[in-house]
Design a protein around this motif. Sequence first.
Motif, PDB file in Angstrom:
ATOM      1  N   VAL A 104      -2.140  -5.293  -8.021  1.00 33.44           N
ATOM      2  CA  VAL A 104      -3.464  -5.624  -8.556  1.00 33.44           C
ATOM      3  C   VAL A 104      -3.324  -6.371  -9.884  1.00 33.44           C
ATOM      4  N   THR A 138      -1.245  -0.612  -8.327  1.00 29.45           N
ATOM      5  CA  THR A 138      -1.555  -1.165  -9.650  1.00 29.45           C
ATOM      6  C   THR A 138      -0.723  -2.400  -9.963  1.00 29.45           C
ATOM      7  N   THR A 163       0.817  -1.218   0.000  1.00 31.94           N
ATOM      8  CA  THR A 163       0.000   0.000   0.000  1.00 31.94           C
ATOM      9  C   THR A 163       0.850   1.267   0.000  1.00 31.94           C
ATOM     10  N   ALA A 203      -8.289  -5.224  -4.128  1.00 33.50           N
ATOM     11  CA  ALA A 203      -9.165  -4.051  -4.090  1.00 33.50           C
ATOM     12  C   ALA A 203      -8.394  -2.776  -3.766  1.00 33.50           C
ATOM     13  N   GLY A 204      -7.078  -2.887  -3.618  1.00 40.90           N
ATOM     14  CA  GLY A 204      -6.273  -1.758  -3.173  1.00 40.90           C
ATOM     15  C   GLY A 204      -5.719  -0.894  -4.292  1.00 40.90           C
ATOM     16  N   PRO A 205      -4.870   0.069  -3.914  1.00 39.44           N
ATOM     17  CA  PRO A 205      -4.399   1.078  -4.855  1.00 39.44           C
ATOM     18  C   PRO A 205      -3.121   0.740  -5.630  1.00 39.44           C
ATOM     19  N   GLN A 209     -11.693   0.145 -13.189  1.00 35.81           N
ATOM     20  CA  GLN A 209     -12.198   1.359 -12.553  1.00 35.81           C
ATOM     21  C   GLN A 209     -11.117   2.405 -12.334  1.00 35.81           C
ATOM     22  N   SER A 210      -9.871   1.940 -12.192  1.00 35.80           N
ATOM     23  CA  SER A 210      -8.799   2.895 -11.910  1.00 35.80           C
ATOM     24  C   SER A 210      -8.020   3.317 -13.148  1.00 35.80           C
ATOM     25  N   THR A 249     -12.015  -9.376  -8.684  1.00 35.80           N
ATOM     26  CA  THR A 249     -11.905  -8.128  -7.918  1.00 35.80           C
ATOM     27  C   THR A 249     -10.759  -7.284  -8.462  1.00 35.80           C
ATOM     28  N   ALA A 250      -9.638  -7.926  -8.738  1.00 40.22           N
ATOM     29  CA  ALA A 250      -8.479  -7.197  -9.278  1.00 40.22           C
ATOM     30  C   ALA A 250      -8.797  -6.618 -10.657  1.00 40.22           C
ATOM     31  N   ASN A 282     -11.072  -3.656 -10.316  1.00 45.21           N
ATOM     32  CA  ASN A 282     -10.301  -2.541  -9.768  1.00 45.21           C
ATOM     33  C   ASN A 282      -9.454  -1.896 -10.864  1.00 45.21           C
TER      34      ASN A 282
END
Length: 166
Positions: free
Chosen positions: A130, A127, A100, A123-125, A152-153, A145-146, A149
């Motif tokens: 993910v 990249t 993170t 689900a984290g930031p 969406q990002s 989920t990855a 994510n």
Amino acid sequence: MNHHNAPQEEPAEHLRFAAYLSELEQVSDADEADLVSEVLTDPDQTMARSAVLWHLDRRATDIHPGPAYEPWAEWMTHVTVRHPFLARRLQEWSLFRAITLGQPWSRDALLESSDWLQLKTAAGPNTEAVEVLAEHGRTKRIRNTARINLKQSSPPSAASQHIHKS
């Protein structure tokens, strides 16, 4: 005799679990390790470890981005050393923290981690992490989920940017 209307007593371990959660939520930093150690002496080890796990997750969530995390995690690792699941959770919180905060982390360690950590990371930031999980996550849920994510990002394409500017 109708047992359906009789009030049911809460099992003793449920009462102790609730009491432990309350005590752990209010414990001072100075007394935290002693209280965690005390909880882990409960004869119902499953319940005791569940209460401590709840506490570790709550505390780590609150402090993992800051400087207080490392000394806390080291101290809690000493307290939980005879409880492999709890010790592993602390290791995984440290890995999650590194990912993170953009600190060095190991791809292999992530891929060998529990479903809990993989899903949390998916689900984290980060990249890079993910993307690893979108391709190699242990379960379909983690990979999906990855992927969601990442979609969406990701920045909008040049064509959609042009459309929005018009």
